[in-house]
Design an enzyme around this catalytic site. Structure first.
Site, PDB file in Angstrom:
ATOM      1  CG  ASP A   7      -1.846   1.254   1.223  1.00  0.00           C
ATOM      2  OD1 ASP A   7      -2.446   1.536   0.169  1.00  0.00           O
ATOM      3  OD2 ASP A   7      -1.950   1.947   2.248  1.00  0.00           O
ATOM      4  CB  SER A   8       0.147   4.726  -0.917  1.00  0.00           C
ATOM      5  OG  SER A   8      -1.100   4.764  -0.243  1.00  0.00           O
ATOM      6  CE1 TYR A  39       3.097   5.811  -3.146  1.00  0.00           C
ATOM      7  CE2 TYR A  39       2.245   3.928  -4.371  1.00  0.00           C
ATOM      8  CZ  TYR A  39       3.263   4.522  -3.652  1.00  0.00           C
ATOM      9  OH  TYR A  39       4.435   3.831  -3.437  1.00  0.00           O
ATOM     10  N   GLY A  40      -2.764   8.834  -4.182  1.00  0.00           N
ATOM     11  CA  GLY A  40      -4.027   9.184  -4.842  1.00  0.00           C
ATOM     12  C   GLY A  40      -4.045  10.539  -5.517  1.00  0.00           C
ATOM     13  CB  CYS A  70      -2.839   0.918  -2.779  1.00  0.00           C
ATOM     14  SG  CYS A  70      -2.843   2.661  -3.230  1.00  0.00           S
ATOM     15  CG  ASN A  71      -9.231   0.965  -4.018  1.00  0.00           C
ATOM     16  OD1 ASN A  71     -10.040   0.330  -4.679  1.00  0.00           O
ATOM     17  ND2 ASN A  71      -9.115   0.794  -2.708  1.00  0.00           N
ATOM     18  CB  SER A  72      -4.096   5.135  -5.960  1.00  0.00           C
ATOM     19  OG  SER A  72      -4.998   5.774  -5.082  1.00  0.00           O
ATOM     20  CD  GLU A 150      -2.256   8.713   6.285  1.00  0.00           C
ATOM     21  OE1 GLU A 150      -1.217   8.994   6.869  1.00  0.00           O
ATOM     22  OE2 GLU A 150      -2.386   7.750   5.492  1.00  0.00           O
ATOM     23  CB  CYS A 180      -9.931   5.077  -0.756  1.00  0.00           C
ATOM     24  SG  CYS A 180      -8.543   5.719   0.200  1.00  0.00           S
ATOM     25  CB  THR A 181      -7.050   0.499   1.463  1.00  0.00           C
ATOM     26  OG1 THR A 181      -5.950   1.329   1.081  1.00  0.00           O
ATOM     27  CG2 THR A 181      -7.275  -0.545   0.403  1.00  0.00           C
ATOM     28  CG  HIS A 182      -6.534   5.865   4.063  1.00  0.00           C
ATOM     29  ND1 HIS A 182      -5.658   5.298   3.168  1.00  0.00           N
ATOM     30  CD2 HIS A 182      -5.773   6.596   4.919  1.00  0.00           C
ATOM     31  CE1 HIS A 182      -4.441   5.671   3.465  1.00  0.00           C
ATOM     32  NE2 HIS A 182      -4.472   6.467   4.525  1.00  0.00           N
TER      33      HIS A 182
HETATM   34  N1  DGL Z   1      -4.460   3.574   0.051  1.00  0.00           N
HETATM   35  C1  DGL Z   1      -4.782   4.529  -0.992  1.00  0.00           C
HETATM   36  C2  DGL Z   1      -5.873   3.973  -1.908  1.00  0.00           C
HETATM   37  O1  DGL Z   1      -6.506   2.975  -1.599  1.00  0.00           O
HETATM   38  C3  DGL Z   1      -5.260   5.836  -0.416  1.00  0.00           C
HETATM   39  C4  DGL Z   1      -4.191   6.730   0.118  1.00  0.00           C
HETATM   40  C5  DGL Z   1      -3.358   7.370  -0.963  1.00  0.00           C
HETATM   41  O2  DGL Z   1      -3.830   8.310  -1.624  1.00  0.00           O
HETATM   42  O3  DGL Z   1      -2.242   6.919  -1.142  1.00  0.00           O
HETATM   43  O4  DGL Z   1      -6.096   4.522  -2.964  1.00  0.00           O
END
Ligand code: DGL
Length: 244
Positions: A7-8, A39-40, A70-72, A150, A180-182
């Site tokens: 993940d990011s 990363y998004g 990480c979805n991005s 965060e 988004c995994t957050h």
């Molecule tokens: N974990 C990232 C996602 O699922 C979100 C946080 C980021 O922007 O890196 O896209």
């Protein structure tokens, strides 16, 4: 069976939580690029470059599969990762779409996709859902959700106000994809705002996907979790202790 989870930053721990609960792996190596999160908000080429660097990291371990939690990354870098990896690669977007398909009783279902700017701009969820016949799709990038998570603000006025800010003119959908995994960490507050929507969580989705598509039926009594981060690994370990 060993998995590398990438993940990011710390958000991918929500996916690790689901993997641990279902005991799918004997070992999980987690790599969070905490030095370069988020990363998004980055462009496609940067996300691909960072993802290929993470791939090199996992090549040092004897993993069977790399899961991009990480979805991005899943939106932009899956093909490049697959073209360069000596092991299997799974993102979280195809699993998310499969999880929705498994739950939707009608193609007329209304769907709200929540994700980072990168995920939403890639239109990957939208393309896959449309290919499957779903047409009532709305996409939204509530960028402030990531820093709020965060900061550990999983409840309270700041979160409620931000939710109100993004959702005030959105009609309650049948499904919300937490792309988004957050976002699973604020799922309770999202559900309070849209009590009748079914939430699709990347962690549950990947478990379903691995069971269905990868035929992963074996269960391990214990999972060894190893955590790595590009910056402040102690911070990652602290959050893991809290969330997992
Ligand atoms: N974990 C990232 C996602 O699922 C979100 C946080 C980021 O922007 O890196 O896209």
């Amino acid at each position: 069976m060993r998995a590398g989870v990438f993940d990011s930053g710390v958000g991918g721990l929500t996916v690790v939580k689901s993997l641990l609960e279902h005991k799918l792996f004997s070992e999980i190596i987690y790599f969070g690029d905490t030095a370069r999160v988020p990363y998004g908000v980055k462009d496609k080429n940067t996300i691909i470059r960072y993802s290929l660097e993470a791939l090199e990291f996992f090549k040092n371990f004897d993993v069977d599969i790399m899961i991009t939690a990480c979805n991005s990354v899943s939106a932009y870098a899956i093909d490049e990762l697959r073209n360069n990896a000596p092991f299997q690669i799974s993102g979280v977007i195809e699993p998310g779409v499969m999880a929705l398909k498994n739950r939707a009783t009608s193609k007329d279902a209304t769907i709200l996709i929540l994700g980072t700017r990168a995920t939403i701009e890639s239109k990957k969820y939208e393309r896959l859902l449309k290919k499957d016949g779903f047409l009532n799709i709305e996409s939204l990038s509530p960028s402030l959700f990531v820093p709020i998570v965060e900061e550990g603000l999983f409840e309270g006025t700041i979160l409620e106000t931000t939710i109100q800010h993004y959702f005030h003119d959105v009609k309650e959908p049948d499904f919300i994809i937490l792309g988004c995994t957050h976002f699973p960490l604020i799922a309770t507050a999202i559900s309070r705002y849209f009590p009748n929507s079914t939430l699709i969580h990347s962690g549950d989705a990947i478990v379903e996907f691995l069971e269905e598509k990868h035929q992963m039926k074996e269960r391990f009594t214990e999972t060894e979790l190893k955590l790595f981060a590009t910056e402040n690994p102690d911070g990652l370990k602290k959050i893991a202790k809290l969330w997992l």
